[in-house]
Write a protein that holds these residues in place. Sequence first.
Motif, short mmCIF file in Angstrom:
data_model
loop_
_atom_site.label_atom_id
_atom_site.label_comp_id
_atom_site.label_asym_id
_atom_site.label_seq_id
_atom_site.Cartn_x
_atom_site.Cartn_y
_atom_site.Cartn_z
N LEU A 643 13.35 -17.63 10.51
CA LEU A 643 14.37 -18.04 9.56
C LEU A 643 15.41 -16.96 9.36
N ARG A 644 14.84 -15.76 9.21
CA ARG A 644 15.70 -14.63 8.91
C ARG A 644 16.62 -14.33 10.09
N ASP A 645 16.03 -14.46 11.30
CA ASP A 645 16.84 -14.21 12.50
C ASP A 645 18.05 -15.13 12.53
N VAL A 646 17.82 -16.32 12.05
CA VAL A 646 18.94 -17.26 12.02
C VAL A 646 19.96 -16.83 10.97
N ALA A 647 19.47 -16.48 9.80
CA ALA A 647 20.37 -16.21 8.68
C ALA A 647 20.96 -14.81 8.68
N GLY A 648 20.37 -13.95 9.52
CA GLY A 648 20.84 -12.56 9.50
C GLY A 648 20.01 -11.73 8.56
N SER A 649 19.67 -10.54 9.01
CA SER A 649 18.66 -9.75 8.34
C SER A 649 19.03 -9.39 6.91
N GLU A 650 20.17 -8.88 6.70
CA GLU A 650 20.49 -8.30 5.41
C GLU A 650 20.55 -9.32 4.30
N ALA A 651 20.97 -10.50 4.68
CA ALA A 651 21.10 -11.53 3.65
C ALA A 651 19.82 -11.74 2.88
N LEU A 652 18.71 -11.53 3.56
CA LEU A 652 17.44 -11.82 2.91
C LEU A 652 16.87 -10.63 2.16
N LEU A 653 17.36 -9.47 2.45
CA LEU A 653 16.82 -8.30 1.78
C LEU A 653 17.46 -8.18 0.41
N SER A 654 16.75 -8.71 -0.63
CA SER A 654 17.41 -8.71 -1.93
C SER A 654 16.90 -7.63 -2.85
N PHE A 655 15.84 -6.88 -2.40
CA PHE A 655 15.34 -5.79 -3.25
C PHE A 655 15.34 -4.49 -2.47
N ASP A 656 15.44 -3.44 -3.20
CA ASP A 656 15.33 -2.14 -2.54
C ASP A 656 13.89 -1.81 -2.30
N ALA A 657 13.06 -2.18 -3.28
CA ALA A 657 11.65 -1.86 -3.09
C ALA A 657 10.77 -2.85 -3.84
N PHE A 658 9.70 -3.11 -3.22
CA PHE A 658 8.67 -3.89 -3.88
C PHE A 658 7.64 -2.91 -4.39
N VAL A 659 7.34 -3.01 -5.68
CA VAL A 659 6.41 -2.05 -6.26
C VAL A 659 5.04 -2.71 -6.38
N SER A 660 4.13 -2.10 -5.71
CA SER A 660 2.77 -2.61 -5.78
C SER A 660 1.97 -1.69 -6.66
N TYR A 661 1.40 -2.25 -7.72
CA TYR A 661 0.68 -1.40 -8.65
C TYR A 661 -0.41 -2.20 -9.32
N SER A 662 -1.31 -1.51 -9.84
CA SER A 662 -2.38 -2.17 -10.57
C SER A 662 -1.89 -2.50 -11.96
N GLU A 663 -2.42 -3.60 -12.49
CA GLU A 663 -2.02 -4.04 -13.82
C GLU A 663 -2.21 -2.91 -14.83
N LYS A 664 -3.21 -2.12 -14.56
CA LYS A 664 -3.54 -1.07 -15.53
C LYS A 664 -2.54 0.07 -15.49
N ASP A 665 -1.78 0.12 -14.41
CA ASP A 665 -0.76 1.16 -14.35
C ASP A 665 0.61 0.60 -14.76
N ALA A 666 0.57 -0.63 -15.30
CA ALA A 666 1.84 -1.28 -15.65
C ALA A 666 2.64 -0.44 -16.64
N GLY A 667 1.93 0.21 -17.53
CA GLY A 667 2.59 1.06 -18.54
C GLY A 667 3.48 2.09 -17.88
N TRP A 668 2.92 2.75 -16.93
CA TRP A 668 3.66 3.82 -16.26
C TRP A 668 4.89 3.24 -15.55
N VAL A 669 4.62 2.12 -14.85
CA VAL A 669 5.71 1.51 -14.09
C VAL A 669 6.84 1.11 -15.03
N GLU A 670 6.46 0.47 -16.15
CA GLU A 670 7.51 -0.05 -17.03
C GLU A 670 8.22 1.03 -17.83
N THR A 671 7.47 2.04 -18.21
CA THR A 671 8.12 3.08 -19.03
C THR A 671 8.82 4.14 -18.20
N PHE A 672 8.30 4.39 -17.03
CA PHE A 672 8.91 5.47 -16.25
C PHE A 672 9.69 4.98 -15.06
#
Length: 816
Positions: A643-672
Amino acid sequence: MGQLTNLYVAVLLSLCWGQWSEPDAERPSCDRCDLRLSCDCSRGGFTRVPAVTGRALTLDLSFNNITAVTNVDLMGHVELRALNLHGNRLAVIHPSAFDSLWSLEELDLSDNQLTALNHDWFGELGALLQLNLLDNPYSCVGSAPVFLGLVRLRRLAFGGPALVEIKRGALSGVMELEELTVHANNLERYESGALAYVWPLGRVSLSLHGPFLRDVALASAVVGDVSYPETAVTLEDLHLIGNESVQPFRAAARRRVRNMAFRNLSVSDEATVNMLMISDGIPFTTFTFDGVTLTGEGRWERASWTDQRSIDEFFIRNAVVLDVFKFVSFLQLGFLLQYPRKLSVINAKVFVVPCATTGLLLNLQYLDLSDNLLTDLTLAETLCHGSGTLKDLRVLNISGNALKSLSTLRRLVAKLYKLTHLDISRNRYSSMPDSCSWPSTLRHLNISGAKLTTITPCLPTTLEVLDLSSNDLKGFTVALPVLRELHLSGNKFLRLPAGSLFPNLQTLSAQSNTLNMFGHSDLQSYRRLQSLQAGRNKFVCSCGFVAFLRSSIEGDGVVRLTDGEESYICDSPLYLQGEPVGRVRLSVVVCHRVLFVSVSCGVALLVGILVSVLLWRLHALWYLRMTWAWLRAKHSSRRRRQLRDVAGSEALLSFDAFVSYSEKDAGWVETFLVPELEEPRETDEDYVNHRTTRPLTLCLHKRDFLPGHWILDNIMSAMERSRRTVFVLSENFVQSDWCRYELDFSHFWLFDGDAGEEPAILILLEPLSKDDIPNRFCKLRKLMSSTTYLEWPQEEEGKPEFWKRLRHALTREDDD
Ligand SMILES: *[C@@H]1O[C@H](CO)[C@@H](O)[C@H](O)[C@H]1NC(C)=O
Ligand SMILES: *[C@@H]1O[C@H](CO)[C@@H](O)[C@H](O)[C@H]1NC(C)=O
Ligand SMILES: *[C@@H]1O[C@H](CO)[C@@H](O)[C@H](O)[C@H]1NC(C)=O
Ligand SMILES: *[C@@H]1O[C@H](CO)[C@@H](O)[C@H](O)[C@H]1NC(C)=O
Ligand SMILES: *[C@@H]1O[C@H](CO)[C@@H](O)[C@H](O)[C@H]1NC(C)=O
């Protein structure tokens, strides 16, 4: 000369070859030997002695076409006890043919073609007890002593139609005999004393048809030579007509023979009268007539003056009266009938004995009228309508007649106050009265072979022996307190009768019924039972029965099975049909099914639990889920990439980063993390460097995942739509499954995809060494060693540097 010698040797060799090797090559063999090493090779069509196992104990070769016994035929049979060559065409027996038969006890050479007897045959047969040479075409016995070495010989038979001469040496070497049989119907010459001097002599049987008719002196000489007071003399095949033909009988009378028997006799009135005269005052005790034809009219009263008081027994079987209608009654024979205690008239077509004749039998204790034509009516006449005429009668045998009514019989014998044995077997009794009175002395009752379907208390309680075999009985309900023996074979019993009815029973036979099985519990109710015969039933070979029978056969129980284990055959189950019960081996699976099933279920359950525990320990489920998710992810990623090849790569990249974290570290992620990256503050440095810090867009699962989508899909697409993936590593992260998925997908993306170098960025929230990470997260471990990671500093002053480096890592591509 040399050539001649060679030829001679060659001829000799070929002769020997022809004589010895060739026959052996084609010698037949016979392997019809049973477990007791008894070999039955009769009627096998053999023309020479077949080879059988050298261990054979008995060898039956009768009714074959064997013409000769060579010296090798029976070599090595040192164990052989009995050899039967009856009914062959034996003409030649090698002088040493029987030399190795040291153990031979019985030898039957009767009915063959031997024209002369050779004493060499018997030279080594020192153990021989029984020798049969009847019906061979030899004409003379005794020209040379034939039986000289046979010191243990006890039964000897010789003679035949061809025998015309018996010489003096005939029996030399024979010391004593139990039985001597001589067939000499055509004897012409007899040297006086030839058969004498054998003593003791148990039984003698002489066939002297011709001599009795033609040469009274010769017959007298023969009979006289074998007659001793203790010897039972049987004369066979006689045809006695006049005064003359009975004279040899006088020789026996003179020697005071007591036991006289005739077999296959035909006799006229005159001969009978003369015989009675000859036996006047002679201590004859037993007369046996087996197969007698009376050609006269029974007018024997001319001998009524004779003294016959010593006669104890008349035994008459298979008698025929040629002219029944002229035959007078026995009323005149009181002089003969008043003495004997035993009278048997068997199979003589007797349909009645007039009461008057019965009255003559003053001393009778034993009366056997079996196999005649008596009916209830004529039996009533015979027993004088129950008036107790035969007052001393102890045994009454009326087996095999045409009697039907037990109540009539009971009435007829009620006054025989000494009756102990009553045999009414093989009659037509089909029912029993409800109660009967019998002589209180009755001990033995035989009602076998009738048609009884039930029994009633009519059975006398005084019985010790009761035979009810071969009826149609299905049950037994009458108590017989003193019964010792009970015969129930050939009925329709489904189970053994209750033992409590027979507290004294010792022997029980129940063969050929419809018993399915029996066991300990059945036999326990019989308190005194010792021997049981229950074979030939339709046995269901269940485990219990097989085990019980095996132990009984081995003699473990109190009760012995006396009819041999081979008569116990399984009838069902089908796969055991025809199998002797004693040889059946049932497996544990069949015998302990419940136990087997429960044990195997238990084991299966245990194994299941163990496997589950093991799987749980090895996180198999997790691996499974991972693999599946991975497969699915790979599939959908391929689709998205297209799909992406058809639409062009950049168009689909809408985030700079996906943050993977444990729910328990949510505090750190949200505050910092989020404030720091998404809403950056101008720092001094930025200012110096003249550049503004671009706010980054982060993908957080809490915020940016599409609700209602499968979580793994969400993770996948989030990662694909993000330029990088940031993993916030901590103890909590390692504990959380979802985080691990994310890591794995990113990893897969990492090596699979085209996201450029280092799309994954690891942030270590707390000091975490590689070794703290469980082994199965090998990807994370690998990632940690291959990728540099950022550590969240504990001190405040390291943090700006940390953010700087993070931001740099996230925006590196932008700089390029
Ligand atoms: C023996 O041989 C005769 C003729 O050779 C034949 O008829 C007969 O059936 C044979 N008997 C046996 C038992 O083989
Ligand atoms: C009976 O004896 C007669 C001679 O009296 C003889 O011919 C016949 O074969 C004999 N029967 C039997 C069965 O031995
Ligand atoms: C039978 O014969 C014997 C002698 O041979 C003679 O003594 C006897 O009287 C005869 N008996 C009769 C009844 O003819
Ligand atoms: C009665 O006669 C039959 C047949 O002859 C015999 O089997 C049975 O043993 C006899 N019974 C007695 C009690 O002698
Ligand atoms: C009962 O009579 C039958 C037939 O006559 C005989 O075979 C059987 O032996 C007799 N039973 C006893 C216990 O004598």
